[in-house]
Scaffold this motif. Structure first.
Motif, short mmCIF file in Angstrom:
data_model
loop_
_atom_site.label_atom_id
_atom_site.label_comp_id
_atom_site.label_asym_id
_atom_site.label_seq_id
_atom_site.Cartn_x
_atom_site.Cartn_y
_atom_site.Cartn_z
N GLY A 297 0.78 -1.27 -0.02
CA GLY A 297 0.09 -0.20 -0.12
C GLY A 297 0.77 1.35 -0.25
N ARG A 298 2.07 1.16 -0.20
CA ARG A 298 3.10 2.38 -0.40
C ARG A 298 2.77 2.96 -1.72
NH1 ARG A 298 8.04 1.29 3.25
NH2 ARG A 298 6.86 -0.01 4.80
N THR A 299 2.37 2.56 -2.66
CA THR A 299 2.35 3.20 -4.17
C THR A 299 0.75 2.63 -4.93
OG1 THR A 299 3.19 3.63 -5.95
CG2 THR A 299 3.55 1.60 -5.52
N LEU A 300 0.10 3.68 -5.26
CA LEU A 300 -1.00 3.21 -5.99
C LEU A 300 -0.67 2.70 -7.47
CD1 LEU A 300 -4.00 2.93 -5.68
CD2 LEU A 300 -4.23 5.39 -6.21
N PRO A 301 -1.02 1.76 -8.04
CA PRO A 301 -0.34 1.35 -9.26
C PRO A 301 -1.34 1.94 -10.19
CG PRO A 301 -1.68 -0.49 -8.54
CD PRO A 301 -1.55 0.46 -7.25
N SER A 302 -0.75 2.38 -11.53
CA SER A 302 -1.41 2.77 -12.67
C SER A 302 -2.43 1.82 -13.05
CB SER A 302 -0.63 3.09 -13.71
OG SER A 302 0.15 1.90 -14.37
N LEU A 303 -3.54 2.19 -14.10
CA LEU A 303 -4.53 1.27 -14.68
C LEU A 303 -3.72 0.19 -15.46
CD1 LEU A 303 -7.30 0.60 -15.18
CD2 LEU A 303 -7.41 2.25 -16.76
N ARG A 304 -2.75 0.72 -16.14
CA ARG A 304 -1.88 -0.18 -16.94
C ARG A 304 -1.26 -1.00 -16.05
NH1 ARG A 304 3.46 -0.52 -19.19
NH2 ARG A 304 3.36 -1.67 -21.05
N ASN A 305 -0.70 -0.82 -14.98
CA ASN A 305 -0.17 -1.94 -14.12
C ASN A 305 -0.92 -2.75 -13.49
OD1 ASN A 305 2.64 -1.41 -14.73
ND2 ASN A 305 2.91 0.24 -13.46
N LEU A 306 -2.18 -2.29 -13.31
CA LEU A 306 -3.38 -2.99 -12.43
C LEU A 306 -3.72 -4.05 -13.72
CD1 LEU A 306 -5.60 -0.43 -10.70
CD2 LEU A 306 -4.17 -2.51 -9.74
N ALA A 307 -4.06 -3.77 -14.87
CA ALA A 307 -4.34 -4.67 -15.98
C ALA A 307 -3.39 -5.49 -16.19
CB ALA A 307 -4.62 -3.84 -17.23
N ARG A 308 -1.82 -5.33 -16.22
CA ARG A 308 -0.83 -6.29 -16.24
C ARG A 308 -0.90 -7.51 -15.06
NH1 ARG A 308 4.47 -2.52 -16.94
NH2 ARG A 308 5.35 -4.73 -17.34
N LEU A 309 -1.20 -6.88 -13.92
CA LEU A 309 -1.42 -7.73 -12.72
C LEU A 309 -2.31 -8.64 -12.93
CD1 LEU A 309 -0.63 -5.26 -9.83
CD2 LEU A 309 0.76 -7.43 -10.60
N ALA A 310 -3.53 -8.27 -13.30
CA ALA A 310 -4.81 -8.98 -13.54
C ALA A 310 -4.68 -10.20 -14.65
CB ALA A 310 -6.15 -8.30 -13.97
N LYS A 311 -3.87 -9.57 -15.83
CA LYS A 311 -3.57 -10.81 -16.87
C LYS A 311 -2.66 -11.74 -16.17
CE LYS A 311 -2.54 -10.70 -21.61
NZ LYS A 311 -2.06 -10.14 -22.94
N ALA A 312 -1.81 -11.43 -15.58
CA ALA A 312 -0.93 -12.43 -15.00
C ALA A 312 -1.45 -13.27 -13.93
CB ALA A 312 0.42 -11.66 -14.27
N LEU A 313 -2.41 -12.64 -13.21
CA LEU A 313 -2.90 -13.77 -12.25
C LEU A 313 -4.31 -14.62 -12.83
CD1 LEU A 313 -3.15 -11.16 -9.41
CD2 LEU A 313 -2.03 -13.29 -9.04
N GLY A 314 -4.35 -14.00 -14.15
CA GLY A 314 -5.49 -14.66 -14.94
C GLY A 314 -7.02 -14.50 -14.46
N VAL A 315 -7.06 -13.38 -14.17
CA VAL A 315 -8.52 -12.50 -13.78
C VAL A 315 -8.86 -11.41 -14.26
CG1 VAL A 315 -8.36 -13.70 -11.33
CG2 VAL A 315 -7.53 -11.27 -11.65
N SER A 316 -10.01 -11.02 -14.50
CA SER A 316 -10.45 -9.59 -14.93
C SER A 316 -9.92 -8.51 -14.00
CB SER A 316 -11.78 -9.64 -15.21
OG SER A 316 -12.56 -9.66 -14.25
N LEU A 317 -9.73 -7.36 -14.59
CA LEU A 317 -9.58 -6.35 -13.77
C LEU A 317 -10.49 -6.16 -12.82
CD1 LEU A 317 -7.54 -3.97 -13.40
CD2 LEU A 317 -8.66 -2.65 -15.04
#
Length: 92
Positions: free
Chosen positions: A50-70
């Motif tokens: 919780g030290r940084t709020l990720p950008s929408l692009r980085n959230l999308a990259r994390l969601a894709k890597a986790l195999g879930v939708s944003l």
């Protein structure tokens, strides 16, 4: 520096907790998820803490890597502390 958390700090903590939850359910180490999402492990650690709020692009990259939708990635994020007031600006 005040001890009080801002709404952005609270949102970052909530988003980080969502990411940790999905990563743990996927049985992934932080470094593994970071590599799969194309980001530095240190950056992912800051997001999860919780030290940084990720950008929408980085959230999308994390969601894709986790195999879930944003939307699934963030469905448990607490947005209640978000302040709906406009930020002041100087027209000068």
């Amino acid at each position: 520096m005040p001890d009080e958390e801002t709404d952005a700090d609270q949102l970052a903590s909530s988003v980080g907790a969502c990411i940790v939850g999905h990563r743990e359910r996927a049985n992934l180490e932080g470094a593994t998820l970071a590599r799969a999402a194309g980001m530095a492990p240190a950056y992912l650690w800051r997001v999860e803490q919780g030290r940084t709020l990720p950008s929408l692009r980085n959230l999308a990259r994390l969601a894709k890597a986790l195999g879930v939708s944003l939307s699934v990635l963030l469905e448990e994020a607490d947005i209640s502390p978000v302040n709906m007031d406009n930020r002041p600006y100087d027209r000068g």
